[in-house]
Design a protein around this motif. Structure first.
Motif, PDB file in Angstrom:
ATOM      1  N   GLU A   1       7.393  -1.290  -2.497  1.00  0.00           N
ATOM      2  CA  GLU A   1       7.382  -2.737  -2.674  1.00  0.00           C
ATOM      3  C   GLU A   1       8.758  -3.344  -2.380  1.00  0.00           C
ATOM      4  O   GLU A   1       9.745  -2.633  -2.212  1.00  0.00           O
ATOM      5  CB  GLU A   1       6.951  -3.079  -4.107  1.00  0.00           C
ATOM      6  CG  GLU A   1       5.543  -2.651  -4.453  1.00  0.00           C
ATOM      7  CD  GLU A   1       5.156  -3.045  -5.869  1.00  0.00           C
ATOM      8  OE1 GLU A   1       5.891  -3.836  -6.498  1.00  0.00           O
ATOM      9  OE2 GLU A   1       4.114  -2.556  -6.348  1.00  0.00           O
ATOM     10  N   GLU A   2       8.801  -4.659  -2.336  1.00  0.00           N
ATOM     11  CA  GLU A   2      10.054  -5.377  -2.134  1.00  0.00           C
ATOM     12  C   GLU A   2      11.052  -5.000  -3.214  1.00  0.00           C
ATOM     13  O   GLU A   2      10.690  -4.836  -4.384  1.00  0.00           O
ATOM     14  CB  GLU A   2       9.792  -6.895  -2.175  1.00  0.00           C
ATOM     15  CG  GLU A   2      10.911  -7.743  -1.653  1.00  0.00           C
ATOM     16  CD  GLU A   2      11.066  -7.672  -0.150  1.00  0.00           C
ATOM     17  OE1 GLU A   2      12.191  -7.839   0.325  1.00  0.00           O
ATOM     18  OE2 GLU A   2      10.053  -7.439   0.545  1.00  0.00           O
TER      19      GLU A   2
ATOM     20  N   HIS B   1       6.679  -1.702   4.017  1.00  0.00           N
ATOM     21  CA  HIS B   1       5.928  -1.841   2.773  1.00  0.00           C
ATOM     22  C   HIS B   1       4.835  -0.785   2.653  1.00  0.00           C
ATOM     23  O   HIS B   1       4.499  -0.355   1.542  1.00  0.00           O
ATOM     24  CB  HIS B   1       5.335  -3.246   2.678  1.00  0.00           C
ATOM     25  CG  HIS B   1       6.369  -4.329   2.677  1.00  0.00           C
ATOM     26  ND1 HIS B   1       7.230  -4.520   1.624  1.00  0.00           N
ATOM     27  CD2 HIS B   1       6.717  -5.254   3.611  1.00  0.00           C
ATOM     28  CE1 HIS B   1       8.049  -5.524   1.906  1.00  0.00           C
ATOM     29  NE2 HIS B   1       7.763  -5.986   3.104  1.00  0.00           N
TER      30      HIS B   1
END
Length: 209
Positions: free
Chosen positions: A42-43, A191
């Motif tokens: 994820e970010e 991602h």
């Protein structure tokens, strides 16, 4: 610089790294074989930070990173990392930048970069200052350089972001070829892993706390 097990391009042992107040990696171990590998998550989970550590742009708090490259060349000449969000090159053109890269990367092939520009439909833009280019075109400039660099280790951050479908198909073809390399490692950070490509290693980073 060292000589690792045959087929291993880079090995990370017990790597620890934290930003101030933000621990990211705690005794991370990673073996990168030749071919195509992916770091996903994820970010803000540390994907770009890990690439910067592998490239030597950041130093780990502890642990080791060993590259199976050439002992007669500095480590910085043997790892290419894309950085398309940087504005450091905005004042020059892609062609000017490519022309200067053989001074750092001995195997960089300027002619190949031009040929890749054709595949990415980038040719009309390579003489323009890069501040005039779109985000997608800047990424293509870096991708052309990555595939022309000839380095033992190539690190590509978010390879598909802001690309049009024709360029995505062209890039997939390049990555499919890279996946069969026996003496070079390619690491994508994204991602999620790309579909339809043969991967040698997948590292999924945990979500940030």
């Amino acid at each position: 610089m060292g000589h690792l097990t045959q087929g291993t391009v880079l090995e990370v042992r017990a790597l620890c790294f934290s930003w101030p107040g933000v621990p990211l990696f705690d005794h991370l171990n990673l073996v990168l074989p030749a071919g195509l590998s992916v770091v996903s998550g994820e970010e803000s989970c540390g994907k770009t930070t890990l690439l910067r550590l592998l490239a030597g742009d950041l130093s780990p708090d502890s642990g080791s990173i060993e590259l199976n490259g050439s002992d007669d060349q500095p480590p910085g000449t043997q790892v290419f990392r894309t950085e398309p969000r940087s504005d450091a090159l905005d004042a020059i053109s892609a062609q000017t930048w490519w022309d200067g890269l053989p001074a750092r990367y001995p195997n960089f092939n300027v002619r190949q970069a031009r040929e890749l520009a054709h595949g990415f439909a980038l040719e009309p833009h390579i003489e323009k200052p890069m501040y005039m280019l779109s985000a997608g075109s800047k990424r293509k400039v870096w991708l052309c350089a990555a595939f022309a660099a000839g380095t033992p280790l190539t690190l590509i951050d978010e390879p598909f972001a802001a690309l049009d479908m024709v360029s995505i198909r062209f890039l997939n073809g390049l990555l499919e070829e890279a996946s069969s390399h026996r003496d070079r490692a390619w690491v994508l950070a994204d991602h999620a892993p790309p579909e339809g490509l043969v991967l040698r290693t997948q590292l999924v980073l945990p979500a940030p706390d």
